[in-house]
Design an enzyme around this catalytic site. Structure first.
Site, mmCIF file in Angstrom:
data_model
loop_
_atom_site.group_PDB
_atom_site.id
_atom_site.type_symbol
_atom_site.label_atom_id
_atom_site.label_comp_id
_atom_site.label_asym_id
_atom_site.label_seq_id
_atom_site.Cartn_x
_atom_site.Cartn_y
_atom_site.Cartn_z
ATOM 1 N N TYR A 24 0.831 -1.206 0.000
ATOM 2 C CA TYR A 24 0.000 0.000 0.000
ATOM 3 C C TYR A 24 0.867 1.259 0.000
ATOM 4 O O TYR A 24 1.844 1.359 0.736
ATOM 5 C CB TYR A 24 -0.933 0.054 1.220
ATOM 6 N N TYR A 55 -6.027 -0.805 -3.026
ATOM 7 C CA TYR A 55 -4.741 -0.104 -3.115
ATOM 8 C C TYR A 55 -4.496 0.473 -4.505
ATOM 9 O O TYR A 55 -3.572 1.256 -4.698
ATOM 10 C CB TYR A 55 -3.572 -1.029 -2.749
ATOM 11 N N ASN A 167 -9.433 -7.747 9.411
ATOM 12 C CA ASN A 167 -10.130 -6.774 10.263
ATOM 13 C C ASN A 167 -11.423 -7.315 10.870
ATOM 14 O O ASN A 167 -12.348 -6.559 11.149
ATOM 15 C CB ASN A 167 -10.398 -5.472 9.484
ATOM 16 N N HIS A 216 -0.968 -6.271 10.030
ATOM 17 C CA HIS A 216 -0.737 -5.102 9.171
ATOM 18 C C HIS A 216 -0.486 -3.901 10.078
ATOM 19 O O HIS A 216 -0.729 -3.949 11.280
ATOM 20 C CB HIS A 216 -1.881 -4.885 8.169
ATOM 21 N N SER A 271 7.316 -0.591 3.351
ATOM 22 C CA SER A 271 8.261 0.514 3.196
ATOM 23 C C SER A 271 8.490 0.758 1.715
ATOM 24 O O SER A 271 8.519 -0.186 0.924
ATOM 25 C CB SER A 271 9.591 0.193 3.869
ATOM 26 N N TYR A 272 8.654 2.031 1.361
ATOM 27 C CA TYR A 272 8.998 2.365 -0.022
ATOM 28 C C TYR A 272 10.421 2.907 -0.077
ATOM 29 O O TYR A 272 10.821 3.535 -1.036
ATOM 30 C CB TYR A 272 7.973 3.352 -0.587
ATOM 31 N N GLN A 275 16.655 1.223 1.315
ATOM 32 C CA GLN A 275 17.516 0.769 2.410
ATOM 33 C C GLN A 275 16.705 0.011 3.469
ATOM 34 O O GLN A 275 17.113 -1.039 3.963
ATOM 35 C CB GLN A 275 18.211 1.981 3.046
ATOM 36 N N ARG A 278 15.611 -3.534 2.388
ATOM 37 C CA ARG A 278 16.697 -4.517 2.564
ATOM 38 C C ARG A 278 16.922 -4.825 4.046
ATOM 39 O O ARG A 278 17.180 -5.958 4.432
ATOM 40 C CB ARG A 278 18.000 -3.993 1.941
#
Length: 323
Positions: A24, A55, A167, A216, A271-272, A275, A278
């Protein structure tokens, strides 16, 4: 076996990787970025990819998965892909077409997991949040068991390997489990779960029914203003979490992710940032002590980021119950 690929057995015989990548992103993130980061996640070692109709990124996520299959990095069976049925398709006759529409966007033959995204039906149609002339979200009433039976048909048709919910509270799960015509139990319940909302009672209930809890918002959400109060506390800045991070020479995010794995919770890391993507795979490289776990348990304050307050009047609103 590479620890990155640790999996948990589901109650239908399939296996789910315990670390997932959440795809998302707020609408302002360019869609081509979705392709890049999903490819990065697969390259970093993620094998469980979580998305949803809502999304609005399944074309891009599908493209990323297919390109990593095409270049020989992975096979289709290495990837565990999750999609979700949105609340405007809560009519038995709309369920399979909704999944087929996701598959068409993905250009995949099946999803590994199809979830009912929320237990609240909204007025059917293509608008994700249909509103009346006063700007109020338009609800629909529906028998969730009838929707579950339509989900079961998707599994029988081979369009989804496994089916589950998201949910749902205990009462709503029990309603499905006690349905006289039940053919398949939900394999999982994906819910908001982090040290401020550790869901210990729901987790115990799910374990007792052989249902996996999937977390989530495990890092405290991206605080998108449509869904999250901007004054809510920043989980990853919590002093206790930061002290444990320092002790283990890891990031606070890794402590929050590791906490879930050691409780038997499958965890989604969103995460977008290249670093951090990874880095999040390093969750398998260390362990928290039982004292660490106790300290993290004590952070629980039943604080929910994703309240969905514009749906609080819905008869099936799930978050009014204790769990």
């Amino acid at each position: 076996m590479d620890p990155k690929y640790q999996r948990v057995a589901l109650n239908d015989g399939h296996f789910m990787p315990v670390l997932g990548f959440g795809t998302y992103a707020p609408p302002e993130v360019p869609r081509n970025r979705v392709v890049e980061v999903t490819k990065l996640a697969i390259e970093a070692g993620f094998r469980h990819i979580d998305s949803a109709y809502l999304y609005n990124n399944e074309e891009q996520v599908g493209l990323a998965i297919r390109s990593k299959i095409a270049d020989g990095s992975v096979k289709r069976e290495d990837i565990f892909y999750t999609s979700k049925l949105w609340c405007t398709f809560f009519r038995p006759q709309l369920v399979q077409p909704a999944l087929e529409s996701s598959l068409k966007k993905l250009q995949l033959d099946y999803v590994d997991l199809y979830l009912i995204h929320f237990p609240m039906a909204l007025k059917p149609g293509e608008t994700p949040l249909p509103k009346d002339e006063n700007g109020k979200v338009m609800f629909d009433t529906v028998d969730l068991c009838a929707i579950w039976e339509a989900m079961e048909k998707c599994k029988d048709a081979g369009l989804a390997k496994s089916i589950g919910v998201s949910n749902f509270n205990r009462r709503q799960l029990e309603m499905i489990l006690n349905n006289p015509g039940l053919k398949y139990k939900p394999v999982c319940n994906q819910v908001e779960c982090h040290p401020y909302l550790n869901q210990s009672k729901l987790l115990d209930f799910c374990k007792s029914k052989d249902i996996v809890l999937v977390a989530h918002s495990a890092l405290g959400t991206q605080r998108h203003k449509l869904w999250v109060d901007q004054n809510s506390p920043a989980l990853l800045e919590d002093p206790v979490l930061c002290a444990l991070a320092k002790k283990h020479k890891r990031s606070p995010a890794l402590i929050a992710l590791r906490y879930q794995l050691q409780r038997g919770v499958v965890v989604l890391a969103k995460s977008y940032n290249e670093q951090r993507i990874r880095e999040n795979v390093q969750v398998f490289e260390f362990q928290l002590t039982s004292e660490d776990m106790k300290v993290l348990d004590d952070l629980n304050r039943n604080f929910r980021y994703v309240v969905m307050d514009f749906l609080v009047d819905h008869p099936d609103y799930p978050f009014s119950d204790e769990y």
